[in-house]
Design a protein around this motif. Sequence first.
Motif, PDB file in Angstrom:
ATOM      1  N   LEU A  58       0.865  -1.170   0.000  1.00 54.91           N
ATOM      2  CA  LEU A  58       0.000   0.000   0.000  1.00 54.91           C
ATOM      3  C   LEU A  58       0.902   1.221   0.000  1.00 54.91           C
ATOM      4  N   GLY A  59       0.730   2.082  -0.988  1.00 47.74           N
ATOM      5  CA  GLY A  59       1.474   3.338  -1.056  1.00 47.74           C
ATOM      6  C   GLY A  59       0.532   4.505  -0.863  1.00 47.74           C
ATOM      7  N   ILE A  60       0.967   5.483  -0.065  1.00 48.62           N
ATOM      8  CA  ILE A  60       0.145   6.657   0.231  1.00 48.62           C
ATOM      9  C   ILE A  60       1.002   7.890   0.022  1.00 48.62           C
ATOM     10  N   LEU A  61       0.507   8.831  -0.766  1.00 47.54           N
ATOM     11  CA  LEU A  61       1.235  10.055  -1.054  1.00 47.54           C
ATOM     12  C   LEU A  61       0.447  11.245  -0.518  1.00 47.54           C
ATOM     13  N   LEU A  62       1.122  12.050   0.294  1.00 52.80           N
ATOM     14  CA  LEU A  62       0.484  13.195   0.952  1.00 52.80           C
ATOM     15  C   LEU A  62       0.908  14.503   0.293  1.00 52.80           C
ATOM     16  N   SER A  63       0.596  15.599   0.937  1.00 50.57           N
ATOM     17  CA  SER A  63       0.901  16.944   0.465  1.00 50.57           C
ATOM     18  C   SER A  63       2.384  17.097   0.115  1.00 50.57           C
ATOM     19  N   GLY A  64       2.659  17.864  -0.935  1.00 55.17           N
ATOM     20  CA  GLY A  64       4.040  18.143  -1.325  1.00 55.17           C
ATOM     21  C   GLY A  64       4.082  19.078  -2.515  1.00 55.17           C
ATOM     22  N   ALA A  65       5.221  19.746  -2.665  1.00 52.48           N
ATOM     23  CA  ALA A  65       5.339  20.799  -3.679  1.00 52.48           C
ATOM     24  C   ALA A  65       6.054  20.356  -4.946  1.00 52.48           C
ATOM     25  N   ASN A  66       6.401  19.073  -5.072  1.00 55.49           N
ATOM     26  CA  ASN A  66       6.955  18.601  -6.340  1.00 55.49           C
ATOM     27  C   ASN A  66       6.320  17.260  -6.692  1.00 55.49           C
ATOM     28  N   LYS A  67       6.836  16.608  -7.716  1.00 55.66           N
ATOM     29  CA  LYS A  67       6.192  15.373  -8.191  1.00 55.66           C
ATOM     30  C   LYS A  67       6.815  14.097  -7.634  1.00 55.66           C
ATOM     31  N   ASP A  68       7.769  14.196  -6.706  1.00 59.14           N
ATOM     32  CA  ASP A  68       8.393  13.002  -6.148  1.00 59.14           C
ATOM     33  C   ASP A  68       7.323  12.109  -5.521  1.00 59.14           C
ATOM     34  N   GLY A  69       7.387  10.847  -5.801  1.00 62.97           N
ATOM     35  CA  GLY A  69       6.426   9.880  -5.275  1.00 62.97           C
ATOM     36  C   GLY A  69       5.383   9.449  -6.286  1.00 62.97           C
ATOM     37  N   ALA A  70       5.091  10.288  -7.262  1.00 64.36           N
ATOM     38  CA  ALA A  70       4.046   9.958  -8.238  1.00 64.36           C
ATOM     39  C   ALA A  70       4.416   8.739  -9.073  1.00 64.36           C
ATOM     40  N   GLU A  71       5.629   8.723  -9.592  1.00 62.12           N
ATOM     41  CA  GLU A  71       6.066   7.587 -10.409  1.00 62.12           C
ATOM     42  C   GLU A  71       6.148   6.309  -9.576  1.00 62.12           C
ATOM     43  N   GLY A  72       6.685   6.410  -8.373  1.00 62.24           N
ATOM     44  CA  GLY A  72       6.780   5.245  -7.500  1.00 62.24           C
ATOM     45  C   GLY A  72       5.416   4.695  -7.117  1.00 62.24           C
ATOM     46  N   LEU A  73       4.448   5.586  -6.897  1.00 61.10           N
ATOM     47  CA  LEU A  73       3.093   5.139  -6.569  1.00 61.10           C
ATOM     48  C   LEU A  73       2.493   4.388  -7.761  1.00 61.10           C
ATOM     49  N   CYS A  74       2.743   4.875  -8.961  1.00 63.76           N
ATOM     50  CA  CYS A  74       2.272   4.170 -10.157  1.00 63.76           C
ATOM     51  C   CYS A  74       2.933   2.792 -10.272  1.00 63.76           C
ATOM     52  N   GLN A  75       4.197   2.674  -9.846  1.00 60.92           N
ATOM     53  CA  GLN A  75       4.876   1.373  -9.881  1.00 60.92           C
ATOM     54  C   GLN A  75       4.259   0.406  -8.868  1.00 60.92           C
ATOM     55  N   ILE A  76       3.874   0.909  -7.706  1.00 58.57           N
ATOM     56  CA  ILE A  76       3.184   0.053  -6.732  1.00 58.57           C
ATOM     57  C   ILE A  76       1.894  -0.488  -7.345  1.00 58.57           C
ATOM     58  N   ILE A  77       1.140   0.379  -7.995  1.00 53.01           N
ATOM     59  CA  ILE A  77      -0.120  -0.039  -8.628  1.00 53.01           C
ATOM     60  C   ILE A  77       0.145  -1.021  -9.764  1.00 53.01           C
ATOM     61  N   ALA A  78       1.163  -0.754 -10.587  1.00 55.83           N
ATOM     62  CA  ALA A  78       1.497  -1.651 -11.700  1.00 55.83           C
ATOM     63  C   ALA A  78       1.902  -3.033 -11.201  1.00 55.83           C
ATOM     64  N   ALA A  79       2.448  -3.099  -9.988  1.00 60.04           N
ATOM     65  CA  ALA A  79       2.850  -4.385  -9.402  1.00 60.04           C
ATOM     66  C   ALA A  79       1.669  -5.094  -8.730  1.00 60.04           C
ATOM     67  N   GLY A  80       0.484  -4.497  -8.811  1.00 59.79           N
ATOM     68  CA  GLY A  80      -0.706  -5.100  -8.233  1.00 59.79           C
ATOM     69  C   GLY A  80      -1.083  -4.557  -6.870  1.00 59.79           C
ATOM     70  N   GLY A  81      -0.280  -3.615  -6.341  1.00 57.59           N
ATOM     71  CA  GLY A  81      -0.566  -3.009  -5.047  1.00 57.59           C
ATOM     72  C   GLY A  81      -1.617  -1.921  -5.145  1.00 57.59           C
ATOM     73  N   THR A  82      -1.788  -1.203  -4.059  1.00 57.15           N
ATOM     74  CA  THR A  82      -2.802  -0.158  -3.970  1.00 57.15           C
ATOM     75  C   THR A  82      -2.128   1.191  -3.765  1.00 57.15           C
ATOM     76  N   GLY A  83      -2.621   2.209  -4.466  1.00 57.01           N
ATOM     77  CA  GLY A  83      -2.077   3.559  -4.342  1.00 57.01           C
ATOM     78  C   GLY A  83      -3.147   4.560  -3.961  1.00 57.01           C
ATOM     79  N   LEU A  84      -2.890   5.298  -2.871  1.00 54.14           N
ATOM     80  CA  LEU A  84      -3.797   6.341  -2.401  1.00 54.14           C
ATOM     81  C   LEU A  84      -3.058   7.671  -2.374  1.00 54.14           C
ATOM     82  N   VAL A  85      -3.798   8.753  -2.565  1.00 53.79           N
ATOM     83  CA  VAL A  85      -3.238  10.084  -2.361  1.00 53.79           C
ATOM     84  C   VAL A  85      -4.192  10.897  -1.502  1.00 53.79           C
ATOM     85  N   GLN A  86      -3.604  11.818  -0.762  1.00 52.61           N
ATOM     86  CA  GLN A  86      -4.414  12.813  -0.065  1.00 52.61           C
ATOM     87  C   GLN A  86      -5.156  13.600  -1.137  1.00 52.61           C
TER      88      GLN A  86
END
Length: 186
Positions: free
Chosen positions: A121-149
């Motif tokens: 499970l990957g969760i991405l919170l508040s932030g001022a750049n795009k770090d984490g977006a690609e990694g969250l997509c990789q978690i989802i591509a691997a069959g995991g779950t991705g959430l964002v604030q």
Amino acid sequence: MNNRFDAIAIGGSAGSLAVLTDILDSLPHQLRPPVVIVLHRLRNVQSEMGRLLSTKRKIVEPEDKEPVKEHCIYLAPQNYHLLIETERTFMLDYSELVNYSRPSIDMTFSSIADVYGERALGILLSGANKDGAEGLCQIIAAGGTGLVQDPRTAAFEAMPQSALEMCAAVKPLSIEDIKKFIIGET
């Protein structure tokens, strides 16, 4: 209690400290999956981030080659990328900055996707750049779950919004709904 995940990764930057503390304080002590936190912070300034995050649970900055253990909360050490190796041990990496950051949320999320796959499970919170977006997509591509604030509730919407734009399967949730999701109430 939620048993869908073997690892929970949470990333954040500007504006995420208060909501992350709220999430951590809501976690039950019996939560089995390890929680791995990656926060952007200044590289060359003494940090007491682990002390600031939560008073209810102990937060550990892992050492290189330390095993990932259940029921633990880990914080990526200042100025190191935090990776998880296939034998489920931590690796500290001092390579180049990624998205202007070390630790990089993308690098941690990517390694968690590789090791835990559909049980991540990957969760991405508040932030001022795009770090984490690609990694969250990789978690989802691997069959995991991705959430964002939900970006509308974030102090800085760039980070969660980038993930929503990069990966259609990302789910935007309020902080209350993220807390419920982690413990299996939704």
